[in-house]
Design a protein around this motif. Sequence first.
Motif, PDB file in Angstrom:
ATOM      1  N   GLY A  58      27.453 -92.540   9.593  1.00  0.00           N
ATOM      2  CA  GLY A  58      26.488 -93.355  10.320  1.00  0.00           C
ATOM      3  C   GLY A  58      25.307 -93.761   9.463  1.00  0.00           C
ATOM      4  O   GLY A  58      24.673 -92.914   8.826  1.00  0.00           O
ATOM      5  N   ALA A  86      26.867 -85.571  10.685  1.00  0.00           N
ATOM      6  CA  ALA A  86      27.280 -86.508  11.729  1.00  0.00           C
ATOM      7  C   ALA A  86      26.044 -87.144  12.346  1.00  0.00           C
ATOM      8  O   ALA A  86      25.317 -86.515  13.115  1.00  0.00           O
ATOM      9  CB  ALA A  86      28.099 -85.791  12.795  1.00  0.00           C
ATOM     10  N   ASP A 137      26.304 -90.121  14.057  1.00  0.00           N
ATOM     11  CA  ASP A 137      27.055 -91.213  14.677  1.00  0.00           C
ATOM     12  C   ASP A 137      26.644 -91.493  16.114  1.00  0.00           C
ATOM     13  O   ASP A 137      27.403 -92.068  16.889  1.00  0.00           O
ATOM     14  CB  ASP A 137      28.564 -90.968  14.579  1.00  0.00           C
ATOM     15  CG  ASP A 137      29.000 -89.594  15.067  1.00  0.00           C
ATOM     16  OD1 ASP A 137      28.142 -88.700  15.174  1.00  0.00           O
ATOM     17  OD2 ASP A 137      30.199 -89.417  15.328  1.00  0.00           O
ATOM     18  N   GLY A 138      25.425 -91.088  16.490  1.00  0.00           N
ATOM     19  CA  GLY A 138      24.801 -91.605  17.689  1.00  0.00           C
ATOM     20  C   GLY A 138      25.196 -90.968  19.003  1.00  0.00           C
ATOM     21  O   GLY A 138      25.856 -89.930  19.068  1.00  0.00           O
ATOM     22  N   TYR A 139      24.763 -91.650  20.058  1.00  0.00           N
ATOM     23  CA  TYR A 139      24.897 -91.151  21.428  1.00  0.00           C
ATOM     24  C   TYR A 139      26.347 -90.845  21.791  1.00  0.00           C
ATOM     25  O   TYR A 139      26.639 -89.845  22.440  1.00  0.00           O
ATOM     26  CB  TYR A 139      24.309 -92.196  22.383  1.00  0.00           C
ATOM     27  CG  TYR A 139      24.476 -91.883  23.845  1.00  0.00           C
ATOM     28  CD1 TYR A 139      23.663 -90.948  24.471  1.00  0.00           C
ATOM     29  CD2 TYR A 139      25.439 -92.534  24.605  1.00  0.00           C
ATOM     30  CE1 TYR A 139      23.813 -90.657  25.816  1.00  0.00           C
ATOM     31  CE2 TYR A 139      25.594 -92.258  25.952  1.00  0.00           C
ATOM     32  CZ  TYR A 139      24.781 -91.318  26.557  1.00  0.00           C
ATOM     33  OH  TYR A 139      24.943 -91.043  27.885  1.00  0.00           O
ATOM     34  N   ASP A 140      27.275 -91.693  21.378  1.00  0.00           N
ATOM     35  CA  ASP A 140      28.694 -91.507  21.701  1.00  0.00           C
ATOM     36  C   ASP A 140      29.428 -90.777  20.579  1.00  0.00           C
ATOM     37  O   ASP A 140      30.590 -91.058  20.296  1.00  0.00           O
ATOM     38  CB  ASP A 140      29.358 -92.862  21.953  1.00  0.00           C
ATOM     39  CG  ASP A 140      28.752 -93.579  23.147  1.00  0.00           C
ATOM     40  OD1 ASP A 140      28.632 -92.953  24.209  1.00  0.00           O
ATOM     41  OD2 ASP A 140      28.378 -94.758  23.008  1.00  0.00           O
ATOM     42  N   SER A 141      28.765 -89.835  19.958  1.00  0.00           N
ATOM     43  CA  SER A 141      29.261 -89.172  18.759  1.00  0.00           C
ATOM     44  C   SER A 141      30.661 -88.575  18.934  1.00  0.00           C
ATOM     45  O   SER A 141      30.898 -87.729  19.798  1.00  0.00           O
ATOM     46  CB  SER A 141      28.294 -88.054  18.355  1.00  0.00           C
ATOM     47  OG  SER A 141      28.833 -87.265  17.324  1.00  0.00           O
ATOM     48  N   ALA A 163      31.904 -86.878  16.443  1.00  0.00           N
ATOM     49  CA  ALA A 163      31.764 -85.588  15.758  1.00  0.00           C
ATOM     50  C   ALA A 163      31.282 -84.505  16.717  1.00  0.00           C
ATOM     51  O   ALA A 163      31.697 -83.345  16.610  1.00  0.00           O
ATOM     52  CB  ALA A 163      30.793 -85.726  14.592  1.00  0.00           C
ATOM     53  N   ARG A 164      30.400 -84.862  17.658  1.00  0.00           N
ATOM     54  CA  ARG A 164      29.933 -83.868  18.631  1.00  0.00           C
ATOM     55  C   ARG A 164      31.101 -83.354  19.467  1.00  0.00           C
ATOM     56  O   ARG A 164      31.211 -82.155  19.736  1.00  0.00           O
ATOM     57  CB  ARG A 164      28.860 -84.468  19.537  1.00  0.00           C
ATOM     58  CG  ARG A 164      28.331 -83.456  20.568  1.00  0.00           C
ATOM     59  CD  ARG A 164      27.195 -84.012  21.410  1.00  0.00           C
ATOM     60  NE  ARG A 164      27.614 -85.157  22.181  1.00  0.00           N
ATOM     61  CZ  ARG A 164      27.044 -86.358  22.113  1.00  0.00           C
ATOM     62  NH1 ARG A 164      26.043 -86.567  21.295  1.00  0.00           N
ATOM     63  NH2 ARG A 164      27.481 -87.352  22.853  1.00  0.00           N
ATOM     64  N   LEU A 177      25.269 -81.846  13.159  1.00  0.00           N
ATOM     65  CA  LEU A 177      24.865 -82.986  13.979  1.00  0.00           C
ATOM     66  C   LEU A 177      23.384 -83.276  13.777  1.00  0.00           C
ATOM     67  O   LEU A 177      22.559 -82.357  13.764  1.00  0.00           O
ATOM     68  CB  LEU A 177      25.098 -82.694  15.461  1.00  0.00           C
ATOM     69  CG  LEU A 177      26.521 -82.399  15.925  1.00  0.00           C
ATOM     70  CD1 LEU A 177      26.515 -82.072  17.418  1.00  0.00           C
ATOM     71  CD2 LEU A 177      27.445 -83.566  15.650  1.00  0.00           C
ATOM     72  N   ALA A 211      23.329 -87.818  18.018  1.00  0.00           N
ATOM     73  CA  ALA A 211      24.542 -87.011  18.104  1.00  0.00           C
ATOM     74  C   ALA A 211      24.204 -85.581  18.505  1.00  0.00           C
ATOM     75  O   ALA A 211      24.974 -84.917  19.203  1.00  0.00           O
ATOM     76  CB  ALA A 211      25.275 -87.018  16.767  1.00  0.00           C
TER      77      ALA A 211
END
Length: 506
Positions: A22, A166, A168-172, A174-175, A331, A335
Amino acid sequence: MPCDTTYDQHRAQVELRFLVIGGGIAGLATAYCLRKAGHQVLVLEKGGVGAGGRGGIQCPPNMTKILCKWGLGPMLAQKARKCDRFVFYNADRAERIGTMIMSEEFLQDLIGDLLFIRHADLHEMLYNLAIQEGVEFRFNTGVEEIESGGLVLSTGEHIRGDIIIAADGYDSAARKWIETCSSSSNSSASDEDDQTTAHPGENLNGDKPEKHVALTFMIPASEFQANKDLSALFNPNDWFSALGEGYILNGFYLPDGDEITITLIQRYESDSGDDDDWTETRDIDSYHLDMSAFEPRMQAFLKLAKVISSRTFVYRPSPEDIVSECGKVVLVGNAAHPVMPGRNHGTALCIEDAQTLGLLFSRIQSREQIPRLVTAFDEIRLPHFFSTLTYDYAHHKNLIAAKGEPQLARDAILRQSMVHGESWEHIDEDAFRLVWEKELALYAHDASERVEDWWIQWGALISRNRQSGRLSVIANMSVSVSKAAGGSIGVPDGVVSSGGGVVFSP
């Protein structure tokens, strides 16, 4: 603008390879800090170069202080606008509640201003910092899978790294991988050890969680100023918050003064727009908003909107862990701590994440210390995430209070806590502490000091044992104590993690 440029950072004794998923604000900031600490850093961004978001963001004092330490003070002086006042307006009763002046009495000892800045400008500043420091980038590159010790790209290519960040944001994705990994690791735990923890916005009785939609749009300042009813609401250096039943409308001038950014956050029952993100735009009519729910001036704001960026949002539980038990994945940003769009502290948390990781890994002396330093990030940041998200959810609920007595009580305490004109003489000190104490504690949070405090406690022990096999044992002992105690490290003074009490914030 007060700006402390002191940035005394160590240089890592061993060079690691970090893969950052990201290239948004969190990814760029973290990449810069890790590279400055002496590590190789590769950022993988699914979009193109310069993929900054639309609209403006708030830069609170705790974030401003860090950006100044990174040498961005001169750029902020050119590109940002200082906030002088908070203006609160009851959008159901069509009346001003009050004004809080951001004077020296309010911001004393914070060594930083609250600023407004375009998202794209901050993104560009951080990208340039990362490039100058030597961070590598691969754009238009998606990540298909996280595997032990590396990533599988959408092209099928496998790349290796010591640690994966990670961002990669709200819709991760990786989470979700970390949550699955943690569930697998804990599957042998007994039912007696399985405790249910309340999280901000989570309904433990199984009810469907609240959904909100955040709509961000730009209004030409000339059109806003031409409407006398609207232009009377706030001035160029104000942060305006209109509070209605079930919604908040925030607005402020962007630094160049040509546009005003507006964010409407509203409870949202429709199933449309679930896949929206800030990269997509829609016409406002596609949301089928009930315009009759807004008073005339709020309707006028919405009618001026041409193109809207949107984000549907559901308050979700904070992750139990922000580091992976199955591999070296960390994270950061949304994320790790998904904050409702348009709020005050979301971007600041991203910048603090970056500063914390950079300072921790600037002290690494051997690869054997990787697990302990990754765990340290979890130990320092997770309690702060939880307390901030709990506070954010609680004050959001208060600000969107129902009409009638709930709103009257909210407005009364806000009025008691705020300045009318330039005088502080009338302020009720108890009301001021009730409304602003927790907000000021977050403004005063110093991510660098929290790392230093942690290192004073654990650094000597880690250095003595860096060649032994005791590091993972020390890490597990430390984290279990921290989580069992509710996390004393990283919790801002004056911010409770229980979610109790009445809290307010713009």
